[in-house]
Each structure stands twice: as C-alpha cells, then as structure tokens.
Design an enzyme around this catalytic site. Structure first.
Site, short mmCIF file in Angstrom:
data_model
loop_
_atom_site.label_atom_id
_atom_site.label_comp_id
_atom_site.label_asym_id
_atom_site.label_seq_id
_atom_site.Cartn_x
_atom_site.Cartn_y
_atom_site.Cartn_z
N CYS A 355 -4.47 -27.25 38.17
CA CYS A 355 -5.48 -26.85 39.14
C CYS A 355 -6.72 -27.72 39.12
O CYS A 355 -7.28 -28.05 40.17
CB CYS A 355 -5.85 -25.39 38.92
N HIS A 403 -8.62 -20.72 36.30
CA HIS A 403 -8.19 -21.47 37.47
C HIS A 403 -9.39 -22.19 38.05
O HIS A 403 -10.55 -21.85 37.77
CB HIS A 403 -7.60 -20.49 38.50
N ASP A 419 -7.57 -23.49 48.24
CA ASP A 419 -6.97 -23.71 46.91
C ASP A 419 -5.85 -24.72 47.04
O ASP A 419 -4.73 -24.39 47.41
CB ASP A 419 -6.43 -22.40 46.34
#
Lengths: 624, 302
Positions: A355, A403, A419
């Site tokens: 991420c 995250h 995202d």
C-alpha cells in the site's frame, strides 16, 4: 535462620518477575529501573544469611512488581502480576512463620491476605486523586505499531506482520459499520513530500481557525473505540463521527487529537453524524501540490502529459488505467528501490509493492498532474467478533491492518478518498491482508484463526481484556464525575469519605483475618494466657517464677474469692488446649480455643465487678 | 482409676499421715522405677516398702544388707548337683518381682554394684551367663541417714538408678496418736488390690500419657538450669534423670486421672526424682534445697 521454603518461593517470584521483564517495553527507562531492582534482589536473596536480607530482597521485588504493573496494566500481565504478588507474600510468610507450614498452606494464607486487601484496593482505586504524568512521556519509547509518522516506500524491503490488535470498534450493532471495502480508519495525514518520503506537515491544528465539531446529536448511534498504545498523538476514527469527549478535537486535515500525553490504552466514544465532515471541504494548501520537482523525472513527465491533455477527473481515470493496465503486483517483499528516483523505479521497473508504494506513487502522480493530493495513513478493514457472554460484539483491527491511501482534492467534491491498492489487489481491501496475499502467508496467524475450537476462547479473553481496560480508564475526569454523582457539590467530603472508608476497609480486613484465623499456634495460646493473667495485675497478682498456673490461680482465688470460678475455668481450658495430646479433631481444638476465649471474658467481667480494694503484699510462692 | 485409689487408701491405712509420700511411691512403681526410702530408723520405711509390694500383689524377697553381704548372696550361685552330675544355677533373692533391700547403705560397695546391672537392665550375669529377672522387677531400698553408724554412701552411679528417693519424716501428732492407739491396719492383713499383670498394664498406660512440646520444654529448661550452675546446684542432672522425671510425671498424671502431663505434675515429682541426684548423697543444708531452688528459677507457666 533462612527458611529453605522462603528461599525457594523467592526464587520463583524472581523468575516470574524476570519473565515479565522479558515481555516489557525496553525503551522505557522504568523497565531498566525494575531490571536493576530485580537483579539486586536476586543477589540479595542468593547471598542472604539473615532474615533481614530476605526481607530487603522481597521489598525490592515488590517495588519492581509495582513498576511493572504500571508499565503493563493489561489483563494478562495483570494476572501474572497478581500471581507474582501471591508468591512474594507467601515467601515472606514462610520466612516469618519459621518454617511452620508447607507450600500449599503458605500460598493459601498469602491468598487470604491478598483477598483481605481487596476492599482497601477498591477504595484507593476509587478515591485517591489521580496524578497526571510527572513528565511528558511522548519520547518515552515507542509502542508496537503498524503506523509511523512518516512514509518512505523506498527504504522498506520487507514488512513484518504484527497480528496484535491495534484498535477495537464497538458499535451498537454490526449494521452500523460500513461495508467491508469501506472500512477506512484514518489516523494521520501526510502532506509533505521531499521526493522520497512523506511526512506530516506543520499541523494546521485546532488552533487554526477551525470550528469545533458540532455537538453530538442526541440519540445518535454511538460507537466505543478502544485503541492500543501507539506513539502517534492522533487517534483513529472513521472521519465523520463526533467525539463525545469535548477534549478530543479534530484538525482541519481530518485528524482526531486527544488530550492525552501518555502512551496508554485509550477509549473514547464517537456519535454517528449524518453531516459531511468539515475537513472534507477544507480547501487545499499550496503545499498540497508540491511534488519535489526533479526527484522522479519519468513519473513527472508522464503526469505533465496528463496535465496538459486531460481535465482533472480524467487524470484520475488515466492513473487508474495505468495501475490496472500494467502488471502491478501486491507483495510484502518488494525489491528495494534505492535512494535515487525510487518512485520511477517502482512505477516503471519493479511494479511490486504494498500500500505504501501504491499510495505514494499515486499521490505523487496526482500532484505532478496538478491535482492537490495527500497520503493518509490509518487502518483498513478489521474482523467482526460477535458478542458473547461478557460483552458486546466489536470490530477488531490488527496492527497488520495498517494501511496507506490517498486523498485527492476535486473542486466539486472536496477531498476524495482514492485507494490505488484497491485497483491492484481488490481482495486485500475486501477481505483483508491474507486474501490479498493469496497463499503467500498460509501459516500466518494459525493460532488466531486456524484452530476453530480455540476461537471462542480467544474471543472471550479479548472481551474480558476489553472490560478490564475500560475499568482502568477510570481517570481524574471519571473520578470527578463519580464524586459529583455520589457526594453532590460538597467535594470537600472526598477526604472524609476516604478516611472513613479506609478505616472501614481496615476494620473489615482485620475482621476477615480473624475469621480466617486457624486455631492459634502454641505461642499465641501462651500470649492469650498472658493477656488474661495481666487482668489480675490490678490486684497486684503476678505469677512468680516457678509458680505453676494452678498454684497461681489458687493464690489469686484465695486473695480475690470473686474470681475463683473464672480462674478455675481459665486454668482448666488453658491446660486442656495446651497440654492435651494433639491429633484431636480440628473442630475440637477450635472449641477448646473458643473456650479459652470465653474463660478470658468471664475473668474480665468478674474482675470488673470486683471493687478496687487494698490488698496485702503478694506472698512468694511455695513450689511443692 | 478406682483400683489405684484403693491401693492408695490401703497403704495410707497402714502408714498413717504420709499420703504425699505414699502417692509418690505408687507413682514410682507405675513409672517402673526403683525407689529409695531414706530416713532415720523407726519411721516406717520398711512398712511402706512391704505395703507397696503386698498391695500390688508382687512376689517379694527381703534382704537385709549388712557389711559382710556378698554379691552371690543376692544374685545366686552355681552349684554342683551331684544327682545330675553337672552345675546348676541356684537363683538368689534378686529373682523376685520386688526386692526389698533393707538398709542398703550398710553393704559394701562391691555388693551394691552387683545391683547395678539388675536395676538398669533387668538381668543378672553370673559366671558369664545372663539370667533374665522376672517382670515387673523393682528394687525398693531403704537406707539410714549418712550420719548413722556403720553406713557407707551409695555411689552416684547407683543413686542415679533410683528413680526416686523419699524421706518419710516423723508422722504428724494426730497420725501418731492413731498409730499408738492401734488404729492402723496390720501389715500382714494386707491383700493384693492389683495383680502383677494389672500393674504391667497400668505401667504401659502411664507411659502413654501425653507429654506435649510445651511441657517437654519445661522439663528441658529444668535440666538445663541444673547444668548451668547459675543457681546453687549440686551435680547436674543426667539424661536418665530427665527420662525418669518425665516417666514419673506421667505416672503422677495417671494418678490424677488425667491423660496429659501439666507442669504441676512435674513440680510434684521433681524433688523426689531430682534431689538425690543433685546432692550426690550429701544432703543440702535444708531438705530438698537444690530441687526447690531449681523449681523457683524456671518459669512454670507454659
């Protein structure tokens, strides 16, 4: 001298303390302090020749135990601490009782003592005023975490997975939570970029023209949040709730800041709100466009192309197409990117990362393409733990659920969450890290998730732990509230209540102890007799050396005839208790002991009735 | 303990006005110890000894010790039996349940030492052969005061083997009046109240009387005080003395009909048990002086 049992018990308590030290946070100076205490206590116990040495070692261990209890206040460590205390007191008892009693008796006696202390403990817990931390603990060590204040994708080659819990969210019911792929719990906004790493900019904190959040609408659904210790001052939240505690504020960037200085487990409530949060409409700063020009030339060239050809919304789509079209791969073991143009090497070379890589590359792309953008770090996902016997159900978010994602400013929508990881590894977002890694981590968290019969146990434990930390969250504010509720406006009563309560608790403790008292030991019997005989001192009746109890009683009865009956009773009950063969049934021994008490009371009453009168000088005894 | 009270009553009927001494003597028998009765002639030493033996139904032999008594006169002889054509052991007066040794301190030391093995081990060795004595076996000896003519003091080793030494003293006036008017029971009118077997049983019962640690502490303190020399003591008390003290106190407790010993029991028997060991045969200025001082020096409330 030193009882072997006492020494063995102290060795046991020392090893228990050492175990707890192993599990402690070594960055805290307090931990080193208690290590010193434990080492000193071990040396003292090892070289102990006199009981005093053992007592000193024990005192050092008790202090170390107290420090450890302050360091690790959670339920699990708390139980170990209680066990250590039990062993410590048992060790002291074994020494002081001179070896009368085996291990089991010492432990049970020690347990009785600790139980007796409980009322006192509750009282002190409720009434002793809470001190704030004596020194700021912000730099004192770093708790375990999945988050940090900065994000440097180039430097990380391998990310260790930490399956310990990070936070728990307890809504009124599971339906109040967003769907699985919308569970983004924001913590920190990183908006400064230097070409390599992202950092949080100077805080546009609550001081800066920021209206406090609207008070929680009455009747709104409330969620209880419980956060494990973290070095970050910002608290996780869902981005839209309203904190019930007015001391918790939110910043213009959408971060939640608590009033606490220390790293401890914290809990707070959030009320659901249907108004869009204010931070979402907060216009971007100029720095939100800074992409450290020249640091990743290839990336900047691509974005420059988009900026010239596409309107803002289309630039987003182009980026999405880039991430979805190229063979990007989600992995926790990305190849190292080096220091020079790391995002170029990621975007056009390795195309493998997690991420942080996706979020920073995407955010940089957007900034270079002329869209204000920033990185948000927080947690994503979590697994639902249904309610059980002890508590409500809750969403458990682990440290490994940490995250990073992006937010892009679109003039008509405000800040929008994007995202990029979801484009590459949608399963990671929908179903958690394990699915995203698909087989790479088959053995991960076997204990947590693998053994089905263990799961209810683990959940029950977690719930207990949760309740315990809510209990420990009792701080000055809750104390004030409780005092207010109990005592009304008269706060000055607190001291009085404390004193009276202490007296009551001590009385209770003494009472319980005397109830639990086994039949008195021989020397105690002797002391009781001495106490009884001392009642005769006002008649100038004192046993002479060499005078037996019957002889003395006879002499006393001759001098004060009113006491004859009770003296006779005293003599016979004492002699039976003292000299009759042991091995009589225990209850019979108790009865004898009570009989001695009754005789003592009779004597006391009888001697009170006798008026003081002149007595002749006592005659020296005549032994037969 | 009705039978024991009967024994006491019967002996008290013979020996008037001496109930304390009678009680001690019976306790001595119950403790399985040997008894030494010391006093001037004519106060009833032999009467007490014989009354004891008769009341307990014990077979007794009486030996009057004189200066020419030989050990073989006590233990017996090996004789040549002409009919059988071999030596035969002819048991002496020792082979009885009670040996009444009259005026024991008139015999020579050599003869007294012949008694040692019999008193300590309950057997006699003659010409290299051991002969077991009957059970129960006890020696009740009388002796005249050391200032009497023709006496030689008992060696300390033998004194230590006597569990108790009693001295009778003159009877009180009333008792003496009763005696003179012939109101006492004649000695040969005594019958056995208790059989020898019952006595053995009683002795075992006495040995089972409980003696708890606080009481043993008291006894040990008494023994320690006798060895310390802080008090004006004579010869220190031996472990055998301590053992005899405990046994006698147990017997006393049994006479008091109690199943455990209290310090008062110890005090009751202490002068009789300890005084002759403390003074080593040389009496203190005041009768019972040493033991009295020891008792007054050790705390008795336990």
């Amino acid at each position: 001298m030193i009882e072997p049992l006492a020494r063995r018990l102290q060795i046991l308590s020392l090893s228990l303390l050492a175990l707890q030290l192993l599990g402690s946070d070594w960055q805290s100076p307090l931990c080193w302090g208690s290590l010193t205490l434990v080492v000193m206590a071990s040396l003292k116990v090892r070289n102990a020749h006199r009981p005093a040495d053992l007592r000193r070692g024990l005192l050092a261990q008790l202090i170390a135990l107290g420090v450890l209890a302050g360091l690790n206040p959670n339920l699990g460590p708390g139980l170990v601490q209680a066990a250590t205390g039990l062993v410590l007191v048992a060790g002291l008892l074994a020494q002081e009782s001179g070896g009368a009693g085996n291990l089991r008796q010492m432990l049970s006696r020690s347990g009785q003592l600790l139980v007796v202390c409980l009322p006192l403990l509750v009282l002190l817990f409720l009434f002793i005023p809470r001190l704030g931390p004596l020194w700021p603990q912000a730099e004192l060590g770093r708790a375990r975490t999945g988050l940090s204040e900065q994000l440097d994708p180039g430097s990380i080659a391998q990310l260790a997975l930490d399956p310990s819990p990070a936070l728990r969210i307890s809504p009124a019911q599971e339906q109040d939570l967003p769907p699985a792929d919308q569970r983004y719990w924001r913590v920190r906004v990183l908006d400064r970029f230097d070409g390599q790493r992202w950092r949080a900019g100077a805080s546009q904190g609550p001081a800066q023209a920021w209206a406090p959040p609207a008070p929680a609408p009455p009747g709104a659904a409330q969620q209880l949040w419980l956060v494990e210790p973290s070095p970050l001052s910002a608290l996780p939240w869902d981005g839209s709730g309203v904190p019930l505690n007015p001391q918790i504020t939110s910043t213009a960037k959408g971060e939640l800041l608590g009033p606490w200085q220390t790293q401890e487990r914290r809990s707070y409530g959030l009320a659901a709100s249907n108004q869009p949060p204010a931070w979402q409409r907060q216009p971007p700063a100029r720095s939100d466009l800074n992409f450290a020009a020249g640091s990743n030339p290839q990336l900047e060239a691509l974005a420059e192309g988009w900026r010239q050809q596409l309107p803002p919304a289309q630039r987003l789509a182009a980026a999405q197409a880039l991430f979805q079209g190229q063979p990007f791969r989600y992995t926790l073991q990305p190849p190292p990117l080096g220091e020079v143009a790391p995002l170029d090497r990621f975007l056009f070379g390795s195309r493998a990362g997690f991420c942080e890589h996706f979020a920073s590359a995407f955010t940089d792309l957007m900034r270079a393409a002329g869209l204000p953008a920033r990185v948000v770090v927080g947690y994503q996902g979590g697994s639902w733990v249904p309610r059980n016997l002890w508590g409500r159900g809750y969403l458990e978010v682990l440290q490994q659920d940490a995250h990073a994602w992006s937010e892009v400013w679109l003039a008509d929508q405000g800040w929008v969450r994007i995202d990029p990881t979801a484009w590459v590894a949608p399963a990671r977002i929908r179903a958690g890290l394990r699915s995203g890694l698909a087989g790479q981590w088959a053995d991960l968290g076997l204990l947590r998730q693998g053994l089905p019969w263990l799961r209810p146990l683990a959940r029950s434990w977690t719930n207990l732990d949760l309740a315990w930390s809510q209990l420990l969250n009792y701080d000055q504010a809750s104390q004030d509230e409780l005092m207010q509720r109990w005592l009304g406006p008269l706060r000055s009563w607190q001291g009085m209540v404390l004193v009276v309560g202490l007296a009551l608790a001590l009385t209770l403790a003494v009472g319980i102890l005397s109830l639990l008292r086994p039949s008195p030991r021989p020397d105690q019997q002797r002391r009781r007799l001495d106490r009884s005989l001392s009642r005769l001192a006002r008649f100038q009746l004192v046993p002479q050396p060499g005078e037996t109890l019957p002889a003395f009683c006879q002499r006393a009865a001759a001098q004060v005839p009113e006491l004859a009956a009770s003296l006779k009773h005293l003599q016979s009950s004492y002699e039976r208790l003292r000299f009759a063969p042991r091995g009589t049934p225990r209850d019979q021994e108790r009865a004898l002991s009570r009989d001695l008490g009754a005789a003592d009371r009779e004597l006391a009453a009888a001697s009170r009735r006798v008026k003081r009168r002149p007595v002749e000088r006592p005659q020296p005894p005549e032994p037969r | 303990m009705g039978s024991l009270q009967q024994v006491l009553a019967q002996i008290n009927g013979v020996l008037l006005g001496k109930s304390d001494q009678v009680r001690l003597a019976v306790a001595c028998l119950l403790a399985g110890g040997h008894l030494l009765i010391e006093d001037v002639p004519g106060v009833g030493k032999t009467t007490l000894a014989e009354a004891l033996a008769r009341s307990f139904g014990l077979a007794f032999r009486r030996v009057h010790f004189t200066s020419d008594l030989l050990p073989a006169d006590l233990s017996g002889l090996r004789l040549f039996d002409q009919q059988l054509g071999q030596f035969r052991f002819e048991p002496g007066p020792l082979f009885s349940q009670v040996l009444l040794a009259d005026e024991i301190n008139r015999a020579s030391p050599r003869c007294q030492s012949a008694l040692l093995e019999a008193m300590a081990a309950g057997r006699v060795s003659v010409d290299g052969t051991s002969h077991e004595l009957p059970k129960p076996f006890c020696v009740i000896a009388t002796q005249n005061g050391l200032d009497q003519a023709g006496t030689s003091p008992l060696p300390e080793s033998q004194l230590d083997r006597f569990a108790m030494r009693l001295s009778l003293g003159f009877p009180p006036r009333q008792a003496e009046a009763a005696l003179l008017s012939g109101k006492s029971t004649p000695l040969n009118g005594l019958t056995a109240v208790i059989t020898a077997g019952e006595l053995e049983e009683l002795q075992q019962q006495a040995s089972r009387v409980a003696c708890e640690p606080p009481l043993l502490d008291y006894v040990l303190d008494l023994l320690a005080a006798s060895r310390q020399g802080g008090v004006a003591t004579g010869t220190p008390l031996s472990p055998r003395a301590g053992w005899g003290l405990v046994a006698a106190a147990k017997a006393w407790a049994l006479l008091e009909d109690r199943s455990y010993v209290v310090p008062a029991d110890v005090q009751a028997v202490f002068p009789a048990v300890a005084e002759h060991r403390l003074d080593g045969g040389r009496p203190a200025q005041e009768p019972g002086g040493y033991s009295r001082q020891l008792l007054a020096a050790v705390e008795a409330i336990r």
